[in-house]
Design a protein around this motif. Structure first.
Motif, PDB file in Angstrom:
ATOM      1  N   UNK A  85       7.438   6.293   4.499  1.00 51.57           N
ATOM      2  CA  UNK A  85       6.561   5.216   4.931  1.00 51.57           C
ATOM      3  C   UNK A  85       7.076   3.866   4.429  1.00 51.57           C
ATOM      4  N   UNK A  86       7.563   3.836   3.203  1.00 48.13           N
ATOM      5  CA  UNK A  86       8.107   2.597   2.650  1.00 48.13           C
ATOM      6  C   UNK A  86       9.331   2.130   3.434  1.00 48.13           C
ATOM      7  N   UNK A  87      10.255   3.053   3.726  1.00 56.52           N
ATOM      8  CA  UNK A  87      11.474   2.706   4.462  1.00 56.52           C
ATOM      9  C   UNK A  87      11.144   2.220   5.867  1.00 56.52           C
ATOM     10  N   UNK A  88      10.202   2.880   6.534  1.00 60.05           N
ATOM     11  CA  UNK A  88       9.818   2.487   7.894  1.00 60.05           C
ATOM     12  C   UNK A  88       9.227   1.079   7.900  1.00 60.05           C
ATOM     13  N   UNK A  89       8.373   0.780   6.914  1.00 58.26           N
ATOM     14  CA  UNK A  89       7.760  -0.543   6.851  1.00 58.26           C
ATOM     15  C   UNK A  89       8.796  -1.614   6.515  1.00 58.26           C
ATOM     16  N   UNK A  90       9.792  -1.270   5.705  1.00 59.17           N
ATOM     17  CA  UNK A  90      10.874  -2.218   5.438  1.00 59.17           C
ATOM     18  C   UNK A  90      11.657  -2.497   6.715  1.00 59.17           C
TER      19      UNK A  90
ATOM     20  N   UNK B 112       0.817  -1.214   0.000  1.00 57.78           N
ATOM     21  CA  UNK B 112       0.000   0.000   0.000  1.00 57.78           C
ATOM     22  C   UNK B 112       0.845   1.255   0.000  1.00 57.78           C
ATOM     23  N   UNK B 113       1.949   1.262   0.759  1.00 52.62           N
ATOM     24  CA  UNK B 113       2.821   2.441   0.813  1.00 52.62           C
ATOM     25  C   UNK B 113       3.519   2.674  -0.519  1.00 52.62           C
ATOM     26  N   UNK B 114       3.907   1.609  -1.189  1.00 55.09           N
ATOM     27  CA  UNK B 114       4.626   1.739  -2.460  1.00 55.09           C
ATOM     28  C   UNK B 114       3.759   2.410  -3.522  1.00 55.09           C
ATOM     29  N   UNK B 115       2.468   2.121  -3.533  1.00 54.50           N
ATOM     30  CA  UNK B 115       1.590   2.683  -4.569  1.00 54.50           C
ATOM     31  C   UNK B 115       0.730   3.831  -4.029  1.00 54.50           C
ATOM     32  N   UNK B 116       1.067   4.373  -2.861  1.00 56.76           N
ATOM     33  CA  UNK B 116       0.190   5.356  -2.225  1.00 56.76           C
ATOM     34  C   UNK B 116       0.318   6.755  -2.813  1.00 56.76           C
TER      35      UNK B 116
END
Length: 619
Positions: A185-190, A141-145
């Motif tokens: 957001x992407x980095x945090x989720x990774x 979701x973050x990648x395509x947000x």
């Protein structure tokens, strides 16, 4: 005499390496040429141009006839970062500071809260469709947000789409500022997926604030520093554009190294340069047009090379379903929730929802899990690829139709005109520009130049004439004028063909005072006007629709009619004319009321306008 080579002779491995280097150079240059040439066909047939570049990369890849094996995610990340930074800098370069101030609230909420809402909704659906745990699903979701600034800027500019001022400004600012939030957001989720420390909610909020504030600070310093250097140093001719592009990359890389948002820093730096008097601005802006094209070609071609159709097939069905949910549910819901407090109309919010295009940024972000060594990382790239392709086809192909259908796309009040710009040494506030005098342009109808324009020379029938010798401008003349840099956009409108020359099929022009209500005029002629604009006066509508202060002969759409500014005092329209045009495209042109009803209605409007002026006049 026999020559004996000194040192070791080249072996077959060394020659093979040289061959591969030359082959890579040939492929890269050939792909760029194919992308540039194919864009002509894409424009002719209405194909989203970015899809063409993506297709070129896929055809050249190992699954296509090109057979090039490419899987270097690190190189893709490096080139993608540089390309997006340059594109964001160009977006800031062309955004007016007044535009930012007018939509900072709604665009800021949409770029932050909107990204979180879109990621959350899309992630929940991804968990259901793909059967993933919560963290990987939210990562998708973050990648395509985030909407892709590159795609939004590109389509709005090359498509010639003129939007209502508030809608267009919101889209530009949102797309230029939401990438940093999506990256973070992407980095945090990774990090969460890898079990990294400091991944609680407080850490996320503090990281967002720190990266955003530092990004604005570094971008501001870089922008003002760049303006200072450009105006103080006399660089050799032609080096100003190259210097600016290189400086934009320095600002981006520096911000990234110190833990700030490099993308936001690049955008802010471009915003400052574009809103300050800068030497050689004309050549800088022209060079950036080419640079953004090349960045698009490089980025999408590389992303196409990484695609492997055999890996996409297993996730194709759920990825298509996810794309539909993102376009139809997640993005619209986030937009309506974020913009409802800012008094956007339903049509405007619907259009902003529809123009949430995904592009290279989403596929670029999908390379981060692979670089981080996450297991099963290919699923993120493949899902993001499908989502981007669907978005470009469905939304990119219909952006013009959606704008016209929802009443937010206008016929351009400042049509493009051929302009030649010549930079004057030591002059930051004036430029020498040249225009052809074309029929159906305000310049051809009025002939008299604005008071702030100074004629320099006129080319007529192949002869160069001084202004006094040439006299009044004539059709097919080519004139060169000295004008303030800040007013060049207005001068463009003066020499542009606006199609407002009288035609036999056109109806009469009806004059209206600038203080009269748009709703009353719409009721009088049966025009379809949005509810958010009915309460505005004629003067307020011109101010709201146009990017610059209104000028005489500016034109805006009013349903099936056009309003033309005739008397402008202190940048406020005092008198405008309404024209109902009968064209082939307007088969359902409203029939005006009988003349006596029009006369009575005009009398009522005149009395109402007199009362408004009486009560609002200064003592």
């Amino acid at each position: 005499m026999r020559l004996v080579p000194v040192g070791p002779t080249p072996d077959s491995a060394g020659m093979q390496a040289l061959f591969h280097a030359h082959a890579t150079l040939l492929f890269a240059s050939a792909a760029a040429l194919i992308g540039i040439l194919s864009s002509l066909a894409a424009s002719r047939f209405g194909v989203p141009i970015l899809l063409v570049f993506l297709g070129v990369g896929m055809l050249a890849g190992d699954s296509g006839p090109g057979g090039v094996a490419f899987s270097d995610y690190g190189l893709t990340y490096l080139i993608g970062s540089a390309a997006i930074a340059i594109i964001l800098f160009d977006g800031g370069l062309r955004t007016r500071a007044g535009t930012i101030r007018s939509v900072l609230g709604p665009a800021g909420v949409l770029a932050s809260v909107g990204v979180l809402l879109t990621a959350g909704i899309t992630g929940a659906v991804a968990k259901l469709l793909l059967g993933l745990p919560w963290t990987p699903a939210l990562l998708i979701g973050a990648i395509v947000a985030s909407t892709d600034a590159a795609v939004v800027f590109f389509l709005l500019r090359t498509g010639g789409l003129q939007l209502k001022r508030r809608v267009g400004a919101t889209l530009e600012v949102e797309s230029g500022t939401n990438d940093p939030f999506a990256v973070l957001l992407t980095v945090v989720l990774v990090e969460i997926a890898a079990g990294g420390p400091g991944t609680d909610a407080a850490h996320v909020v503090m990281a967002v604030v720190r990266e955003a504030s530092l990004g604005v600070f570094i971008g501001g310093l870089g922008g003002f520093g760049l303006v200072f250097v450009l105006n103080r140093l006399s660089l050799p001719a032609g080096l100003h554009p190259a210097f600016v592009v290189t400086a934009a990359l320095v600002v981006f890389a520096l911000a990234q190294i110190i833990g700030a948002s490099g993308f936001l820093a690049a955008y802010v730096a471009g915003l400052i340069v574009g809103n300050r008097p800068v030497r050689a601005y004309a050549s800088i802006a022209s060079f950036h047009d080419t640079a953004t094209w090349l960045c698009q070609i490089a980025l999408f071609t590389l992303l196409g090379l990484l695609v492997s159709p055999k890996l996409i097939l297993p996730v194709l069905a759920p990825a298509l379903a996810l794309a539909v949910v993102l376009i139809i549910v997640a993005r619209p819901l986030a937009v309506f929730l974020c913009l409802a407090p800012f008094r956007f109309s339903r049509r405007e919010m619907t259009f902003i929802s529809w123009v949430g295009l995904r592009g290279g940024v989403s596929i670029f972000l999908a390379t981060i899990p692979t670089l981080a060594g996450m297991p099963g990382a290919e699923i993120y790239f493949n899902v993001a690829f499908v989502v981007v392709v669907v978005s470009l086809i469905v939304q990119g192909w219909t952006i013009g139709y959606a704008g016209r259908r929802l009443g937010v796309a206008l016929r351009d009040p400042a049509p493009e005109v051929q302009r030649i710009e010549i930079d004057l040494p030591g002059q930051l506030d004036a430029e020498l520009v040249g225009y052809p005098l074309l029929e159906q342009s305000p310049a051809a109808r009025h002939r008299a130049l604005p008071a702030w324009v100074k004629p320099v020379l006129v080319v007529r029938d192949g002869k160069i004439l001084e202004p006094a010798e040439a006299g009044a401008l004539q059709t097919r003349d080519y004139g060169y004028f000295l004008a303030p840099t800040s007013r060049l956009a207005r001068l463009d409108r003066f020499f542009a063909v606006d199609g407002m020359a009288p035609a036999p099929e056109a109806m009469a022009e009806f004059p209206f005072d600038g203080s009269l209500s748009i709703g009353a005029i719409a009721d009088l002629y049966g025009l379809d006007i949005g509810s958010d604009e009915r309460a505005m006066t004629v003067a307020e509508l011109f101010a709201q629709r146009l990017d610059d202060a209104p000028q005489e002969n500016d034109r805006i759409d009013l349903g099936a009619a056009s309003l033309i500014a005739h008397d402008v005092v202190h940048e406020k329209v005092r008198l405008a004319g309404l024209i109902l045009e009968a064209t082939e495209e307007d088969e359902d042109l409203p029939t005006p009321k009988p003349w006596w009803e029009q006369a009575l209605a005009k009398l009522r409007l005149a009395i109402r306008g007199w009362r408004v002026r009486k009560h609002t006049a200064p003592p």
